[in-house]
Design a protein around this motif. Sequence first.
Motif, mmCIF file in Angstrom:
data_model
loop_
_atom_site.group_PDB
_atom_site.id
_atom_site.type_symbol
_atom_site.label_atom_id
_atom_site.label_comp_id
_atom_site.label_asym_id
_atom_site.label_seq_id
_atom_site.Cartn_x
_atom_site.Cartn_y
_atom_site.Cartn_z
ATOM 1 N N ARG A 9 35.201 -54.723 -38.125
ATOM 2 C CA ARG A 9 35.838 -55.454 -37.032
ATOM 3 C C ARG A 9 37.148 -54.778 -36.617
ATOM 4 O O ARG A 9 38.049 -55.413 -36.084
ATOM 5 N N ASN A 346 35.652 -63.550 -30.614
ATOM 6 C CA ASN A 346 35.640 -62.194 -30.066
ATOM 7 C C ASN A 346 37.062 -61.775 -29.710
ATOM 8 O O ASN A 346 37.866 -62.595 -29.266
ATOM 9 N N LYS A 350 37.104 -54.683 -29.198
ATOM 10 C CA LYS A 350 36.256 -54.542 -30.382
ATOM 11 C C LYS A 350 34.784 -54.449 -30.002
ATOM 12 O O LYS A 350 33.904 -54.625 -30.831
ATOM 13 N N SER A 353 30.250 -58.141 -26.947
ATOM 14 C CA SER A 353 29.959 -59.295 -27.797
ATOM 15 C C SER A 353 28.475 -59.657 -27.689
ATOM 16 O O SER A 353 27.976 -59.912 -26.592
ATOM 17 N N TRP A 388 30.123 -53.035 -31.210
ATOM 18 C CA TRP A 388 29.835 -54.424 -30.853
ATOM 19 C C TRP A 388 30.493 -55.385 -31.828
ATOM 20 O O TRP A 388 30.923 -55.012 -32.913
ATOM 21 N N GLN A 389 30.549 -56.625 -31.416
ATOM 22 C CA GLN A 389 31.111 -57.694 -32.221
ATOM 23 C C GLN A 389 30.318 -58.967 -31.947
ATOM 24 O O GLN A 389 29.385 -58.965 -31.141
#
Length: 451
Positions: A9, A346, A350, A353, A388-389
């Motif tokens: 993350r 989110n 980062k 989403s 991605w997150q």
Amino acid sequence: MQPKLSFDRSSGWLRVKESKKKKIFDFSSEYLNFLNACKTERESVDFIKKEAEKKGFRNINGSRKLKSGDKVFYESNSKNIFLAVVGQPKINVVVSHLDSPRLDLKPLPLIEESGIAFLKTHYYGGIKKYQWLNIPLEMRGVVMSKGKKINVSIGEKDDLYFTITDLLPHLSQKQMEKKASEFVEGEDLNMIFGNMPSDSKKKVKESMLSLLNKKYGMIEEDFVSAELELVPAFKAKDLGLDRSMMGGYAHDDRSCSYALLRAVLDSSKPKPTSIALFVDKEEIGSEGNTSAGSMHFVNFLEMLKEKCSWKERINEILISGESISADVTSAFDPFKKDVFDVNNSNELSKGVSIEKYNGSGGKYYGNDASAEFFYRIRSLANKNKVIWQTGEIGKVDIGGGGTVAVFLAKLGINVIDAGIPVLGMHSPFEVISKLDLYETYRLYRVFLNEQ
């Protein structure tokens, strides 16, 4: 080698090379040009169609037979448009929406009070009404007059603004005691339109009608059937000393729409048939014949089936299909922690989403992707090194929101939400990360361009 146990993350900027940063900034610059040019659904559809035609897409209505690799588009009422790159009779679909919260004019909007002409409005979508006071506005849309369609755009390009004024603080004691939801009533969102009578015998309202007639050939009755929208007049621009973000109107959902447009234009002979849907009316529940809830997608699919001579039934094509709902989500605001679950939020920069579910409360009115399909999409992202997150829009009992994913799910298609985190969503000036925009484009591209 020991597998990595924790989910990464970290900031996406720490995971990209300098050469990629340049691509991110170049891509974002082109996006800002799109965002400033396209402040309504109609303008967005016109832009998408022109860009598609440059890349060899042609109107499906003029095509008799289609083969693998052919590129077609389908347009409806100038408010939505679908693009497809033909492959096998299995579909990969990504859908975004082109509408954004705004102020629409009432059917008979022009009034005069105390020597000032105003235009009365009816807000569209979920807004905080007080955010639309004392900001520069412009008017865009179409008017039908004498059997002709007239495009209207009054504002930035004319070096003039409109606005809706607020009460001065010196007289706001009672106003400041109200709840934010009651701070300004919808009926008080009246835009200043003019103040100068043309002569001593005419009121200001009549002078405004004369100016509209001179420039556009309009009469007052033409307002009744017009589609005129008031949108923020300021330009979207880079944000932050490091220029890592962008601020502007309508990132929701034109940021995902632009990422999707570039992704489908970059598709070349994918194995499944790649389809990009750009729809209208999401902000008011996807009601209406240009929305994701209409029959246009099924009609487009019927046309593809017929012209491609596919033997599979429409239901078989739908149920075997896969899709991404391309819509923005909330970004964590560190000064409003009380509405977020910090571990499931989110954050800017980062990555795109990917959210398993949305809705509100007990997942009401939302889509919930299967474990298998979420695994398939995150595996695709990981394989292609897409940053991605994941997260939720906010705490469980605070609120929530939905997307067009539910309408694809009703057709039997596997669907999941994937989009860009936004700060200040539904405000006249929203904030997104350039890196998140680019990674969203990359996810859509690899999904639509599977071989």
